[in-house]
Scaffold this active site. Structure first.
Site, PDB file in Angstrom:
ATOM      1  N   TRP A  29      33.750  11.169 -17.651  1.00 18.77           N
ATOM      2  CA  TRP A  29      34.945  11.820 -18.192  1.00 18.77           C
ATOM      3  C   TRP A  29      35.077  13.250 -17.683  1.00 18.77           C
ATOM      4  O   TRP A  29      36.189  13.726 -17.431  1.00 18.77           O
ATOM      5  CB  TRP A  29      34.934  11.760 -19.720  1.00 18.77           C
ATOM      6  CG  TRP A  29      34.857  10.341 -20.192  1.00 18.77           C
ATOM      7  CD1 TRP A  29      33.824   9.741 -20.858  1.00 18.77           C
ATOM      8  CD2 TRP A  29      35.838   9.308 -19.982  1.00 18.77           C
ATOM      9  NE1 TRP A  29      34.101   8.411 -21.067  1.00 18.77           N
ATOM     10  CE2 TRP A  29      35.322   8.119 -20.556  1.00 18.77           C
ATOM     11  CE3 TRP A  29      37.088   9.281 -19.372  1.00 18.77           C
ATOM     12  CZ2 TRP A  29      36.029   6.913 -20.526  1.00 18.77           C
ATOM     13  CZ3 TRP A  29      37.793   8.086 -19.342  1.00 18.77           C
ATOM     14  CH2 TRP A  29      37.265   6.917 -19.907  1.00 18.77           C
ATOM     15  N   ASP A  83      35.954  19.747 -23.901  1.00 22.98           N
ATOM     16  CA  ASP A  83      36.334  18.405 -24.341  1.00 22.98           C
ATOM     17  C   ASP A  83      35.275  17.955 -25.340  1.00 22.98           C
ATOM     18  O   ASP A  83      34.153  17.618 -24.972  1.00 22.98           O
ATOM     19  CB  ASP A  83      36.398  17.470 -23.135  1.00 22.98           C
ATOM     20  CG  ASP A  83      36.672  16.021 -23.525  1.00 22.98           C
ATOM     21  OD1 ASP A  83      36.851  15.735 -24.730  1.00 22.98           O
ATOM     22  OD2 ASP A  83      36.707  15.165 -22.613  1.00 22.98           O
ATOM     23  N   LYS A 113      36.746   8.668 -32.458  1.00 19.71           N
ATOM     24  CA  LYS A 113      35.300   8.557 -32.580  1.00 19.71           C
ATOM     25  C   LYS A 113      34.807   9.130 -33.920  1.00 19.71           C
ATOM     26  O   LYS A 113      34.195   8.433 -34.709  1.00 19.71           O
ATOM     27  CB  LYS A 113      34.622   9.225 -31.392  1.00 19.71           C
ATOM     28  CG  LYS A 113      35.052   8.586 -30.064  1.00 19.71           C
ATOM     29  CD  LYS A 113      34.399   9.191 -28.870  1.00 19.71           C
ATOM     30  CE  LYS A 113      34.998   8.657 -27.576  1.00 19.71           C
ATOM     31  NZ  LYS A 113      34.713   7.245 -27.310  1.00 19.71           N
TER      32      LYS A 113
END
Length: 357
Positions: free
Chosen positions: A102, A169, A193
């Site tokens: 990511w 992030d 999440k």
């Protein structure tokens, strides 16, 4: 509400009380004879939801009035592009740390908008640890890193010492441990999440870093425009924000972030202890940067991987298959996962070792 031990990496487990309240709202919201899915985002009912969600997030994370809070449609991948659009001036540079898939995708998106300086990469050693000893150029407009890497099970311990605005992030570990928001220029995270369901993301941005890119930014992607409209520039994901608000209420009831952080540490400690003492299993990530959210491990005899997955599923344990690019196993230990589920996984690992060892 179910009999499964849910270790899925996202969309992830939600508390039973949140699911129950969300189901009620989907049928009939506040006795109005309408589902929340049918209620306009311009109604007082949704405006109250949005206000409470922001107030709870500010309280839980200690977010000051120097920062704007946005609840936006979509996920973190959109922010990979939206961050440089807003923070990277034309002809400018930004610094990024490459710690996994990511982070690498964020780098690729940022390169569309300017010169990206990758200060370090963990790719050469399979992203099994977080790079250290790198320097961050002062000439860059901001430094971006990913705090937790779901695929490889690594976590950046502490906050990098950056001489320039810091962007993070936090998609897979936001709200799992205490964070000093004041050290950041911008934090973003997809919700699915620890925060809520898929379909909504949060951006926490310091107001004084906005409006500096000198770019012609489409209104829908311009943080300055979005902050003026209070997450209501366009139709927001009403139901997803409501479920997020419910989850923030639940988190506050658990003793806030300090309370859930202690609980998360107990879960990860229990699982890593079993991994380390096992004769069949071994950890994937370097011990110095093991994630408290995503424990990755493998069988020393990898040909038995599918056998153990079936063995675990027969005991109600789901979602532990590793990412397709990494293999092995990944147990996601997000906030709502009970300690009892981790215990069930540990018992299954022990039983498997007795039978197959």
């Amino acid at each position: 509400m179910n009999n499964k031990h849910n270790f899925n990496p996202g969309p992830a487990i939600l508390p039973a009380s949140v699911l129950e309240a969300a189901a009620d709202a989907a049928r009939d919201y506040m006795g109005k004879g309408l589902s929340l899915l049918e209620i306009s985002h311009r109604t007082p009912e949704f405006e109250a939801i949005l206000v409470e969600a922001e107030e709870l997030l500010r309280e839980l994370m200690g977010i000051s009035s120097d920062y704007a809070v946005l609840f936006l449609s979509g996920g973190a991948s959109q922010q990979f592009a939206q961050v440089p659009l807003n923070l990277l001036p034309i002809g400018g540079q930004a610094a990024y740390l490459d710690t996994g898939v990511w982070a690498s995708k964020a780098i690729d998106e940022a390169r569309v908008y300017g010169d990206i300086h990758v200060v370090a990469s963990g790719k050469e050693y399979g992203y099994r640890r977080i790079p250290t000893g790198f320097s961050i150029p002062n000439a860059c407009s901001y430094f971006h890193y990913t705090s937790n890497n779901t695929i490889y099970g690594t976590e950046t311990i502490g906050v990098p010492n950056a001489p320039i605005p810091l962007v993070c992030d936090m998609s897979s570990d936001i709200l799992s441990q205490e964070v000093d928001v004041s050290k950041y220029a911008l934090i973003y995270a997809s919700a699915q999440k620890n925060m809520g369901p898929a379909g909504v993301s949060v951006v926490i941005v310091k107001k004084d870093v906005l409006g500096r890119s000198n770019r012609d930014i489409p209104n829908i992607f311009d943080y300055s425009i979005l902050t003026k409209n209070g997450s209501l520039y366009n139709t927001p994901p009403v139901y997803a924000i409501y479920v997020t608000m419910l989850n923030l209420r639940w988190l506050k009831e658990q003793g806030g972030i300090a309370g859930i952080a202690a609980y998360n540490l107990a879960k990860s400690t229990l699982l890593y202890r079993e991994i380390d003492q096992s004769n069949l299993f071994e950890g994937r990530a370097d011990e110095s940067c093991r994630s408290r959210m995503n424990a990755t491990f493998v069988l020393k005899a990898p040909e038995h991987t599918q056998d153990f997955l079936a063995f675990a599923e027969a005991r109600g344990i789901v979602g532990i298959a590793g990412h397709r690019s990494a293999g092995g196993f990944r147990a996601s230990l997000y906030n709502a996962l009970p300690l009892e589920s981790v215990s069930a996984l540990v018992v299954a690992m022990q039983e498997y070792e007795r039978l197959r060892g």
